[in-house]
Structures are given as C-alpha cells and as structure tokens.
Design an enzyme around this catalytic site. Sequence first.
Site, short mmCIF file in Angstrom:
data_model
loop_
_atom_site.label_atom_id
_atom_site.label_comp_id
_atom_site.label_asym_id
_atom_site.label_seq_id
_atom_site.Cartn_x
_atom_site.Cartn_y
_atom_site.Cartn_z
N ARG A 23 -4.83 4.29 -2.49
CA ARG A 23 -3.41 4.00 -2.69
C ARG A 23 -3.25 2.94 -3.77
O ARG A 23 -4.05 2.01 -3.83
CB ARG A 23 -2.81 3.50 -1.37
CG ARG A 23 -2.05 4.59 -0.63
CD ARG A 23 -1.64 4.16 0.73
NE ARG A 23 -0.85 2.91 0.76
CZ ARG A 23 -0.28 2.44 1.85
NH1 ARG A 23 -0.38 3.11 2.98
NH2 ARG A 23 0.41 1.33 1.83
N ARG A 50 10.95 -3.49 9.19
CA ARG A 50 10.01 -4.44 8.62
C ARG A 50 10.64 -5.82 8.47
O ARG A 50 9.98 -6.74 7.98
CB ARG A 50 9.58 -3.97 7.24
CG ARG A 50 8.22 -3.31 7.21
CD ARG A 50 7.94 -2.86 5.81
NE ARG A 50 6.55 -2.82 5.51
CZ ARG A 50 5.79 -1.75 5.68
NH1 ARG A 50 6.28 -0.65 6.19
NH2 ARG A 50 4.53 -1.78 5.34
N LYS A 65 -1.31 1.75 12.30
CA LYS A 65 -0.02 2.31 12.76
C LYS A 65 0.08 3.79 12.45
O LYS A 65 0.46 4.60 13.28
CB LYS A 65 1.16 1.60 12.06
CG LYS A 65 1.25 0.12 12.30
CD LYS A 65 2.50 -0.47 11.64
CE LYS A 65 2.52 -0.36 10.13
NZ LYS A 65 1.57 -1.23 9.42
N ARG A 100 -10.24 1.93 2.19
CA ARG A 100 -9.68 3.18 2.71
C ARG A 100 -9.25 4.15 1.61
O ARG A 100 -8.93 3.75 0.50
CB ARG A 100 -8.53 2.91 3.69
CG ARG A 100 -7.20 2.64 3.06
CD ARG A 100 -6.12 2.52 4.11
NE ARG A 100 -4.89 2.07 3.51
CZ ARG A 100 -3.79 1.80 4.20
NH1 ARG A 100 -3.79 1.90 5.50
NH2 ARG A 100 -2.69 1.42 3.57
N ARG A 160 1.18 -7.97 0.35
CA ARG A 160 1.70 -7.25 1.52
C ARG A 160 1.47 -8.04 2.81
O ARG A 160 2.33 -8.09 3.70
CB ARG A 160 1.04 -5.87 1.63
CG ARG A 160 1.62 -4.89 0.60
CD ARG A 160 0.67 -3.75 0.30
NE ARG A 160 0.38 -2.92 1.43
CZ ARG A 160 -0.75 -2.21 1.56
NH1 ARG A 160 -1.67 -2.26 0.62
NH2 ARG A 160 -0.94 -1.46 2.63
P1 ADP Z 1 1.39 -0.44 5.06
O1 ADP Z 1 1.88 -0.56 6.47
O2 ADP Z 1 -0.06 -0.14 4.95
O3 ADP Z 1 1.80 -1.58 4.17
P2 ADP Z 1 3.36 1.67 4.41
O4 ADP Z 1 2.95 3.01 3.97
O5 ADP Z 1 4.05 1.54 5.72
O6 ADP Z 1 2.04 0.82 4.36
O7 ADP Z 1 4.32 1.00 3.30
C1 ADP Z 1 3.96 0.97 1.95
C2 ADP Z 1 5.04 0.26 1.14
O8 ADP Z 1 6.28 0.97 1.25
C3 ADP Z 1 5.39 -1.16 1.57
O9 ADP Z 1 4.50 -2.13 1.03
C4 ADP Z 1 6.81 -1.30 1.02
O10 ADP Z 1 6.80 -1.52 -0.37
C5 ADP Z 1 7.39 0.09 1.26
N1 ADP Z 1 8.06 0.19 2.58
C6 ADP Z 1 7.68 0.97 3.61
N2 ADP Z 1 8.50 0.80 4.66
C7 ADP Z 1 9.44 -0.11 4.28
C8 ADP Z 1 10.55 -0.74 4.92
N3 ADP Z 1 10.87 -0.45 6.18
N4 ADP Z 1 11.27 -1.64 4.21
C9 ADP Z 1 10.96 -1.94 2.95
N5 ADP Z 1 9.93 -1.42 2.29
C10 ADP Z 1 9.15 -0.51 2.93
#
Ligand code: ADP
Length: 224
Positions: free
Chosen positions: A161, A90, A15, A128, A172
């Site tokens: 990360r 999400r 994404k 990664r 996740r």
């Molecule tokens: P990925 O898609 O690889 O899991 P992101 O960088 O999008 O990584 O998100 C990392 C973390 O940030 C998530 O696991 C969550 O803890 C938090 N997060 C990101 N976006 C949201 C959201 N819309 N609602 C709740 N938590 C979020």
Amino acid sequence: MKTAIIMMGPPGAGKGTQARLLFETLGFAHISTGDMLRTAIKNETEDGNRAKSFIEAGLLVPDELVDSIVKERVRQPDCDRGLILDGYPRKLSQAETLQEILEQDDILAITIGLNIPDEVLIDRLGSRWMCPNCNRTFSKELSSGILKGLCDKCSVHLIHRVDDTEEVIAARLKIYHEETEPLVRYYHAQGIYIQIDGDQLPAKVFYAIRNVVEERRNLASVGK
Ligand code: ADP
C-alpha cells in the site's frame, strides 16, 4: 436485532482481517472506508481524486467525504442483515454522525477494540502486502500467496500500500493516538466497548470476537 459491529484499533491491528471473517460468518455487510476510498482513487472518481493526497500523506480524509460515503453505503440492501464498520468512525465527529445513523434504525452497536503495541504494528505494516483486487492483506508468515507474489484468491500480483511506508505509518499512528483513541472513552461510557488482545493469531482473535458478539446480541434480545 439488527447489529452494527464497530471495529476499532490502530492501523495494522487486524480490523480488516477480522471484519472479513465476521462477514463470512455472519453475512453482515463489510463497510471498510479505506477500501472504498482506495477503490474510488483507482477509478479516479471525484471522491477518489479528493481523497488521494490525504491518504498518501496518512492524514484523515475530510468528514463530509467519508460521512457521505458511509451514509450512502448503509442504505444498500446487503446492510439489512447487519453492519461491520471497519475504519469508521475515526474521530468524535464521525462517531456522532454514526450514532445518529444507528439510532434512526434502532441498530444495536457493539464496539470491538483490538489492542496491540505500536512496535508490533510498525513491524506488521512494514511487511504487509495487499491484493489490489479484493483488498485482502497478507503478511509474510501467514500467507501462502505471498510466496508466489500473487493473491491466492484472485491470482493478481500483490502490492505494498502507498501508505505503508515508514514515514506515513508514523503519521497514521500519531493520528490514531490523537484522534481515534479518544473514542475508546466515548464508547466505554456507553457500555458498548469491548477490548480484545489483537496480538494473537487471527483465529484466536476471531474466536474472542465471536463470543463477545454472540453474548451481547443474546443479552439485547433478552432485554427486548
Ligand atoms: P488503516 O486502518 O490501516 O490505517 P484504512 O484502510 O482503514 O487503513 O485507511 C486508510 C486511509 O484511508 C486512512 O489513513 C485515511 O487517510 C483514510 N480513511 C479511512 N477511513 C477514514 C475515515 N473514517 N475518516 C477519514 N479518513 C479515513
């Protein structure tokens, strides 16, 4: 017509990579809730301190925190040209909040779902690297930067990360399947969900996304 491209898909689906390519091509604002939260954590802001333990455990940060971050972000002037949402919504409650935001401004929504098997994701996430400065991610095969251990744009040392460990990746993915995947049905019912195979080279995925976005925007402008 002002457009919001909603990027959906499990963690590691690409994404962020695709959102960045769309940003570079279309000039829409790239809104990554994950990047914004990581920056808040780095800067030790109040939001960052609240989000930290959730992110480290691979859990979703509470709605009111992400909702308010997104609401404030979409008011910034760079959003006038359009939006790319990466990591938001999400869960259903967030999708409903986003719907209100989009309806208020009569914004056309296009949802792109990147489809990819869990085994591929686990492999991708485990290998990664990320630039802590520009937040770009690198994978072994595709990046020249990783060979030197530095981001090829920022020359900053790449890091793993904190949530890319085996245990947190599993958490996740579980949350993705339970909370986020049901949104496919939500957007499908609205006729704005397009699924794209994410298990292809990034350039191929991007080509498919661009075609879809162009087609949808053309259709919307004809219908006006
Ligand atoms: P990925 O898609 O690889 O899991 P992101 O960088 O999008 O990584 O998100 C990392 C973390 O940030 C998530 O696991 C969550 O803890 C938090 N997060 C990101 N976006 C949201 C959201 N819309 N609602 C709740 N938590 C979020």
